[in-house]
Structure formats: structure tokens, C-alpha cells
Design a protein around this motif. Structure first.
Motif, short mmCIF file in Angstrom:
data_model
loop_
_atom_site.label_atom_id
_atom_site.label_comp_id
_atom_site.label_asym_id
_atom_site.label_seq_id
_atom_site.Cartn_x
_atom_site.Cartn_y
_atom_site.Cartn_z
N ASP A 17 3.70 10.02 -4.56
CA ASP A 17 5.44 9.24 -4.31
C ASP A 17 5.23 7.86 -4.51
O ASP A 17 5.52 7.50 -5.06
CB ASP A 17 5.99 9.44 -3.01
CG ASP A 17 5.80 11.19 -2.49
OD1 ASP A 17 6.64 11.51 -3.51
OD2 ASP A 17 5.92 11.32 -1.24
N TRP A 18 4.12 7.81 -4.04
CA TRP A 18 3.30 6.15 -4.43
C TRP A 18 3.15 5.96 -5.54
O TRP A 18 3.87 4.84 -6.24
CB TRP A 18 2.66 5.59 -3.20
CG TRP A 18 1.52 4.61 -3.24
CD1 TRP A 18 2.72 3.37 -3.64
CD2 TRP A 18 0.36 4.22 -4.39
NE1 TRP A 18 1.17 2.27 -4.27
CE2 TRP A 18 0.04 2.56 -4.71
CE3 TRP A 18 -0.81 4.96 -5.25
CZ2 TRP A 18 -0.97 2.85 -5.33
CZ3 TRP A 18 -1.74 4.42 -5.35
CH2 TRP A 18 -1.58 3.01 -5.45
N ALA A 19 2.64 6.08 -6.31
CA ALA A 19 2.56 6.39 -8.30
C ALA A 19 3.93 6.79 -8.74
O ALA A 19 3.20 6.05 -9.48
CB ALA A 19 1.33 7.36 -7.91
N SER A 20 4.53 7.71 -8.19
CA SER A 20 5.78 8.06 -8.84
C SER A 20 6.38 6.23 -9.42
O SER A 20 7.49 6.21 -10.69
CB SER A 20 6.28 8.70 -8.81
OG SER A 20 6.23 8.92 -7.78
N GLN A 21 6.45 6.20 -8.76
CA GLN A 21 7.00 4.79 -8.04
C GLN A 21 6.86 3.05 -8.97
O GLN A 21 7.46 1.97 -9.18
CB GLN A 21 7.51 3.82 -6.83
CG GLN A 21 7.89 4.79 -5.90
CD GLN A 21 8.52 4.08 -4.26
OE1 GLN A 21 7.70 3.92 -4.26
NE2 GLN A 21 9.21 5.49 -3.40
N LEU A 22 5.88 3.63 -10.07
CA LEU A 22 4.57 2.37 -9.76
C LEU A 22 4.29 2.20 -11.49
O LEU A 22 4.66 3.95 -11.73
CB LEU A 22 3.94 1.95 -9.47
CG LEU A 22 3.65 1.58 -8.33
CD1 LEU A 22 1.84 1.22 -7.60
CD2 LEU A 22 4.55 0.52 -7.69
N MET A 39 -1.07 3.58 6.56
CA MET A 39 -1.02 3.67 5.48
C MET A 39 0.13 4.16 4.13
O MET A 39 -0.22 2.82 3.40
CB MET A 39 -2.19 5.41 4.82
CG MET A 39 -1.95 5.88 3.68
SD MET A 39 -3.30 4.52 2.70
CE MET A 39 -4.80 5.08 3.66
N SER A 40 1.05 4.41 4.67
CA SER A 40 1.66 4.37 3.56
C SER A 40 2.66 2.43 3.99
O SER A 40 3.25 2.38 2.68
CB SER A 40 3.69 5.03 4.54
OG SER A 40 3.99 4.12 5.60
N LYS A 41 2.57 1.47 4.68
CA LYS A 41 2.43 0.25 4.97
C LYS A 41 1.61 -0.16 3.78
O LYS A 41 1.52 -1.11 3.29
CB LYS A 41 2.01 0.20 6.11
CG LYS A 41 3.95 0.37 6.63
CD LYS A 41 3.62 -0.88 8.52
CE LYS A 41 4.87 -0.28 9.06
NZ LYS A 41 5.04 -1.26 10.22
N ALA A 42 0.47 -0.09 4.27
CA ALA A 42 -0.88 -0.10 3.60
C ALA A 42 -0.67 0.04 2.05
O ALA A 42 -0.83 -1.01 0.61
CB ALA A 42 -2.11 -0.28 3.64
N LEU A 43 -0.27 1.19 1.37
CA LEU A 43 0.46 1.40 -0.11
C LEU A 43 1.55 0.44 0.07
O LEU A 43 1.78 -0.11 -1.76
CB LEU A 43 0.64 3.16 -0.03
CG LEU A 43 -0.60 3.88 0.18
CD1 LEU A 43 -0.61 5.56 0.13
CD2 LEU A 43 -1.44 3.10 -1.17
N SER A 80 1.80 -2.01 -3.89
CA SER A 80 2.81 -1.41 -4.36
C SER A 80 3.13 -3.22 -5.23
O SER A 80 3.20 -3.20 -5.84
CB SER A 80 3.79 -0.70 -4.07
OG SER A 80 4.18 -1.09 -3.63
N GLU A 81 4.11 -3.92 -3.93
CA GLU A 81 4.58 -5.08 -4.03
C GLU A 81 3.53 -5.77 -4.93
O GLU A 81 3.84 -7.03 -5.56
CB GLU A 81 4.31 -5.48 -2.56
CG GLU A 81 5.64 -4.92 -2.16
CD GLU A 81 5.83 -4.81 -0.75
OE1 GLU A 81 5.15 -5.91 -0.10
OE2 GLU A 81 6.85 -5.33 0.19
N SER A 82 2.46 -6.30 -4.55
CA SER A 82 1.03 -6.94 -4.54
C SER A 82 0.52 -6.54 -6.50
O SER A 82 0.39 -7.33 -7.65
CB SER A 82 -0.54 -6.36 -4.28
OG SER A 82 -1.37 -7.18 -4.62
N LEU A 83 0.61 -5.64 -6.63
CA LEU A 83 0.45 -4.72 -8.45
C LEU A 83 1.54 -5.28 -9.32
O LEU A 83 1.33 -5.81 -9.96
CB LEU A 83 0.43 -3.21 -8.75
CG LEU A 83 -1.21 -2.90 -7.58
CD1 LEU A 83 -0.53 -1.64 -7.75
CD2 LEU A 83 -1.87 -3.07 -8.97
N THR A 84 2.69 -5.32 -8.72
CA THR A 84 3.92 -5.48 -9.47
C THR A 84 4.21 -7.19 -9.74
O THR A 84 4.54 -7.42 -10.65
CB THR A 84 5.10 -4.88 -9.08
OG1 THR A 84 5.44 -5.97 -7.21
CG2 THR A 84 5.53 -3.37 -8.89
N THR A 85 3.61 -8.10 -8.86
CA THR A 85 3.58 -9.34 -8.82
C THR A 85 2.64 -10.29 -9.36
O THR A 85 2.53 -11.11 -9.90
CB THR A 85 3.68 -10.21 -7.35
OG1 THR A 85 2.60 -8.99 -6.55
CG2 THR A 85 5.42 -10.17 -6.93
#
Length: 130
Positions: free
Chosen positions: A84-89, A115-119, A123-128
């Protein structure tokens, strides 16, 4: 690829990649009880699941059974949430390490929530990133 799997190819074992992750180019995200270090992927590269290193320090947990219990819980929480995490990025990291920095053995539900909060923070860090 199965939706909820943790394949051998997804485990980080290369000494060169581990060294570059921790010493030179790695970026970090912290959500208690996890410290996640990652190497960002470039925009043009193929999207594939990152290689993962899971670590529980011996300093905090002297008994191997305790360290292994925490590692199993982290692997399971990551395995169930990664698709789910990878499909959003649009961009995924090349490799990442998940280091448990907590002082006590937490139950699975706590680890799964964190873990869900960390992911999400990852993802926020990767997109910014530029």
C-alpha cells in the motif's frame, strides 16, 4: 509478485550498499521507536521495492531471543504495509534500514501503528526532496 511477501531479493546484504547508506549518502527519518535511514532513488530510475535492513542493537537487548522477537514483529508490520505504501509513491528509495531504538519490547499492535507512521513520514520526506 505477491501482494504481501518479503522476498530474499528485498533484503539488504551488500556491504557496499550498507556502507553508503550509513556513511555517505543516506538520509534519515525518525519516528519512535524507529530510525529509518534510506538512499533516495533518482527520478528516471525504474521503480522497484527497496532493499531492507532491519536491526535491533545488542546494547539495548542482550538476549538474542529478544532481538529476534522484535525483528520478527518489524518484518511482519513492514511486509503487510509495504504494498500500500509503495503504490502511493512515484519514487521509492534504493535501500533502507529500519533500526529499533526503543528501550523495551513493544507488542505487535504498537509496532504496526508506529511502522505505518514511519512509512508515512518517509513518503513525505521522499516527495519533498529536490
Amino acid at each position: 509478485m505477491k501482494k504481501h511477501s518479503f522476498l530474499k531479493a528485498e533484503r539488504l546484504k551488500s556491504k557496499i550498499s550498507i556502507d553508503s547508506l550509513f556513511k555517505r549518502k543516506g538520509k534519515e527519518v525518525f519516528v519512535y521507536p524507529f530510525k529509518i535511514s534510506y538512499l533516495p532513488n533518482r527520478e528516471g530510475e525504474e521503480k522497484q521495492m527497496p532493499q531492507i535492513l532491519i536491526s535491533v542493537p545488542k546494547r539495548g537487548f542482550k538476549l538474542a531471543v529478544d532481538r529476534n522477537k522484535i525483528k520478527r514483529r518489524i518484518k511482519e508490520a513492514y511486509r503487510l504495509q509495504k504494498s500500500d505504501w509503495a503504490s502511493q509513491l512515484s519514487i521509492l528509495p534504493n535501500c533502507m534500514s529500519i533500526i529499533y531504538v526503543g528501550k523495551k519490547i513493544e507488542d505487535y499492535s504498537f509496532i504496526e501503528r508506529k511502522m505505518s507512521k514511519a512509512l508515512l513520514k518517509l513518503s513525505e520526506s521522499l516527495t519533498t526532496q529536490p
